[in-house]
Design a protein around this motif. Structure first.
Motif, PDB file in Angstrom:
ATOM      1  N   ILE A 163       0.834  -1.204   0.000  1.00 51.60           N
ATOM      2  CA  ILE A 163       0.000   0.000   0.000  1.00 51.60           C
ATOM      3  C   ILE A 163       0.867   1.250   0.000  1.00 51.60           C
ATOM      4  O   ILE A 163       0.637   2.201  -0.756  1.00 51.60           O
ATOM      5  CB  ILE A 163      -0.954  -0.013   1.205  1.00 51.60           C
ATOM      6  N   PHE A 164       1.900   1.263   0.831  1.00 53.61           N
ATOM      7  CA  PHE A 164       2.766   2.436   0.935  1.00 53.61           C
ATOM      8  C   PHE A 164       3.642   2.590  -0.309  1.00 53.61           C
ATOM      9  O   PHE A 164       3.876   3.711  -0.773  1.00 53.61           O
ATOM     10  CB  PHE A 164       3.609   2.359   2.206  1.00 53.61           C
ATOM     11  N   ARG A 165       4.115   1.476  -0.851  1.00 53.04           N
ATOM     12  CA  ARG A 165       4.947   1.563  -2.056  1.00 53.04           C
ATOM     13  C   ARG A 165       4.115   2.004  -3.261  1.00 53.04           C
ATOM     14  O   ARG A 165       4.581   2.781  -4.094  1.00 53.04           O
ATOM     15  CB  ARG A 165       5.607   0.211  -2.326  1.00 53.04           C
ATOM     16  N   LYS A 166       2.894   1.523  -3.350  1.00 61.19           N
ATOM     17  CA  LYS A 166       2.031   1.888  -4.472  1.00 61.19           C
ATOM     18  C   LYS A 166       1.770   3.381  -4.503  1.00 61.19           C
ATOM     19  O   LYS A 166       1.662   3.992  -5.574  1.00 61.19           O
ATOM     20  CB  LYS A 166       0.709   1.123  -4.378  1.00 61.19           C
ATOM     21  N   ARG A 167       1.709   4.005  -3.308  1.00 58.72           N
ATOM     22  CA  ARG A 167       1.433   5.442  -3.209  1.00 58.72           C
ATOM     23  C   ARG A 167       2.702   6.263  -3.035  1.00 58.72           C
ATOM     24  O   ARG A 167       2.637   7.455  -2.741  1.00 58.72           O
ATOM     25  CB  ARG A 167       0.438   5.697  -2.068  1.00 58.72           C
ATOM     26  N   ASP A 168       3.842   5.591  -3.161  1.00 58.75           N
ATOM     27  CA  ASP A 168       5.135   6.282  -3.081  1.00 58.75           C
ATOM     28  C   ASP A 168       5.264   7.058  -1.772  1.00 58.75           C
ATOM     29  O   ASP A 168       5.742   8.194  -1.744  1.00 58.75           O
ATOM     30  CB  ASP A 168       5.313   7.229  -4.277  1.00 58.75           C
ATOM     31  N   CYS A 169       4.824   6.437  -0.684  1.00 60.01           N
ATOM     32  CA  CYS A 169       4.914   7.061   0.644  1.00 60.01           C
ATOM     33  C   CYS A 169       6.088   6.454   1.407  1.00 60.01           C
ATOM     34  O   CYS A 169       6.161   5.233   1.574  1.00 60.01           O
ATOM     35  CB  CYS A 169       3.621   6.821   1.428  1.00 60.01           C
ATOM     36  N   PRO A 170       7.043   7.261   1.861  1.00 58.70           N
ATOM     37  CA  PRO A 170       8.199   6.731   2.593  1.00 58.70           C
ATOM     38  C   PRO A 170       7.772   6.101   3.925  1.00 58.70           C
ATOM     39  O   PRO A 170       6.888   6.611   4.602  1.00 58.70           O
ATOM     40  CB  PRO A 170       9.079   7.964   2.821  1.00 58.70           C
ATOM     41  N   PHE A 171       8.394   4.991   4.276  1.00 55.45           N
ATOM     42  CA  PHE A 171       8.004   4.280   5.492  1.00 55.45           C
ATOM     43  C   PHE A 171       9.197   3.561   6.103  1.00 55.45           C
ATOM     44  O   PHE A 171      10.240   3.384   5.471  1.00 55.45           O
ATOM     45  CB  PHE A 171       6.897   3.263   5.184  1.00 55.45           C
ATOM     46  N   GLU A 172       8.996   3.145   7.324  1.00 57.98           N
ATOM     47  CA  GLU A 172       9.987   2.336   8.044  1.00 57.98           C
ATOM     48  C   GLU A 172       9.222   1.320   8.868  1.00 57.98           C
ATOM     49  O   GLU A 172       8.342   1.687   9.653  1.00 57.98           O
ATOM     50  CB  GLU A 172      10.844   3.226   8.944  1.00 57.98           C
ATOM     51  N   LEU A 173       9.522   0.049   8.685  1.00 55.33           N
ATOM     52  CA  LEU A 173       8.907  -0.984   9.513  1.00 55.33           C
ATOM     53  C   LEU A 173       9.528  -0.961  10.906  1.00 55.33           C
ATOM     54  O   LEU A 173      10.676  -0.557  11.078  1.00 55.33           O
ATOM     55  CB  LEU A 173       9.111  -2.364   8.879  1.00 55.33           C
ATOM     56  N   MET A 174       8.757  -1.393  11.898  1.00 55.16           N
ATOM     57  CA  MET A 174       9.281  -1.526  13.254  1.00 55.16           C
ATOM     58  C   MET A 174       8.962  -2.929  13.755  1.00 55.16           C
ATOM     59  O   MET A 174       7.780  -3.292  13.894  1.00 55.16           O
ATOM     60  CB  MET A 174       8.673  -0.475  14.190  1.00 55.16           C
ATOM     61  N   HIS A 175      10.006  -3.722  13.970  1.00 55.34           N
ATOM     62  CA  HIS A 175       9.803  -5.048  14.538  1.00 55.34           C
ATOM     63  C   HIS A 175       9.210  -4.890  15.935  1.00 55.34           C
ATOM     64  O   HIS A 175       9.596  -3.999  16.706  1.00 55.34           O
ATOM     65  CB  HIS A 175      11.117  -5.810  14.597  1.00 55.34           C
ATOM     66  N   CYS A 176       8.268  -5.763  16.275  1.00 59.29           N
ATOM     67  CA  CYS A 176       7.554  -5.587  17.540  1.00 59.29           C
ATOM     68  C   CYS A 176       6.907  -6.895  17.971  1.00 59.29           C
ATOM     69  O   CYS A 176       6.466  -7.684  17.141  1.00 59.29           O
ATOM     70  CB  CYS A 176       6.482  -4.508  17.342  1.00 59.29           C
ATOM     71  N   ASN A 177       6.874  -7.130  19.266  1.00 55.41           N
ATOM     72  CA  ASN A 177       6.070  -8.195  19.854  1.00 55.41           C
ATOM     73  C   ASN A 177       5.061  -7.516  20.774  1.00 55.41           C
ATOM     74  O   ASN A 177       5.442  -6.826  21.725  1.00 55.41           O
ATOM     75  CB  ASN A 177       6.947  -9.183  20.635  1.00 55.41           C
ATOM     76  N   SER A 178       3.781  -7.702  20.506  1.00 55.03           N
ATOM     77  CA  SER A 178       2.737  -6.909  21.173  1.00 55.03           C
ATOM     78  C   SER A 178       2.235  -7.527  22.466  1.00 55.03           C
ATOM     79  O   SER A 178       1.023  -7.653  22.692  1.00 55.03           O
ATOM     80  CB  SER A 178       1.570  -6.688  20.213  1.00 55.03           C
TER      81      SER A 178
END
Length: 288
Positions: A163-178
């Motif tokens: 979704i973010f790549r299709k809209r060319d929106c910069p992002f950063e994933l965050m590894h997480c255990n909830s």
């Protein structure tokens, strides 16, 4: 690969102090937490924004729950929720203190609400990673977005990334255990490298453990951002307080993270200028 707009000359991780709902509905407490984040050397503070009646069902809100605001879930949730007046104060206070603020919206109306503040960053909470409409709304803003990946499969993460790549929106994933608090053995920090290689993007770490060691280790695994909950006192009311870091601990965390980052170096073996001075005194033999 995304260009991270906040990386500085030393390439130190971006550090977010998650205030979340630890303000207990008090702007004064929120301001003290902001002060604590500034003192610790954090780059940003983060809040959570909900339209309570839309995020939770009537059945859930009507459930019995004792809190400082009453005896139902509704009263508790509403007591913890900031509105425009409070966020106006927060925006002004953060500007005075020279620290960024951001918030994770839990529904579409909340994301629309946050737009009025023209924030530099967006955040997708782990619980919302599969909320397609929200992700599309956030991605359309094209602001640098932190995406937490707790409770998610690789396939679910991939759909969010698309979704973010299709809209060319910069992002950063965050590894997480909830889990709150998270057991150290559940951290699975090797996922930082796995996510980085799988999605060819920067990967941070959002931690809910007790203590500082796991978050520091995440930096060694290449985490480009670190997010931890901040609290004034673990004994305060609230479900997130036990997995939070008190202000003095946060100061130590930032200090450790920065020291680790600088100490990791570039992996190129060389004799430093200071070593050359020692070498002149101690090295008695040279190869023929």
């Amino acid at each position: 690969m995304n260009t991270n707009p906040y990386v500085n000359e030393e390439k130190l991780p971006f550090i977010i102090a998650e205030i979340g709902i630890n303000h207990n509905g008090s702007v004064e407490i929120a301001q003290k937490l902001i002060d604590g984040a500034v003192f610790a050397g954090c780059d940003a503070v983060k809040f959570q924004k909900r339209t309570v009646e839309k995020v939770y069902s009537k059945e859930e809100l009507d459930k019995y729950r004792e809190s400082p605001w009453g005896t139902t879930n509704r009263e508790q949730k509403l007591g913890l929720e900031f509105g425009k007046d409070e966020y106006d104060e927060i925006a002004m206070y953060c500007k005075e203190k020279g620290i960024y603020w951001l918030a994770s919206a839990w529904d579409l109306d909340s994301q629309k609400f946050l737009r009025q503040y023209n924030l530099k960053y967006n955040k997708i909470a782990s619980a919302l990673l599969t909320y397609k409409e929200l992700l599309e709304m956030v991605a359309e803003e094209k602001k640098y977005t932190f995406i937490s990946t707790g409770m998610s499969t690789m396939e679910e993460i991939e759909r969010a990334v698309n979704i973010f790549r299709k809209r060319d929106c910069p992002f950063e994933l965050m590894h997480c255990n909830s889990t709150y608090p998270m057991k150290d053995e559940d951290a699975n920090l090797r996922m930082i490298q796995v996510l980085r290689e799988r999605f060819n993007c920067k990967v941070g770490y959002s931690g809910h453990e007790v203590g500082l060691i796991v978050s520091c280790a995440a930096v060694v695994f290449g985490a480009t951002s670190i997010e931890r909950h901040i609290t004034l006192d673990h004994a305060m009311y609230g479900s997130d307080q036990s997995a939070s870091v008190e202000v003095t601990g946060f100061w130590k965390l930032v200090k450790y993270i920065n020291a680790i980052t600088l100490a990791m170096g570039d992996g190129i073996k060389k004799v430093t200028e200071e070593e050359k001075k020692v070498k002149a005194k101690l090295r008695k033999y040279e190869w023929d």
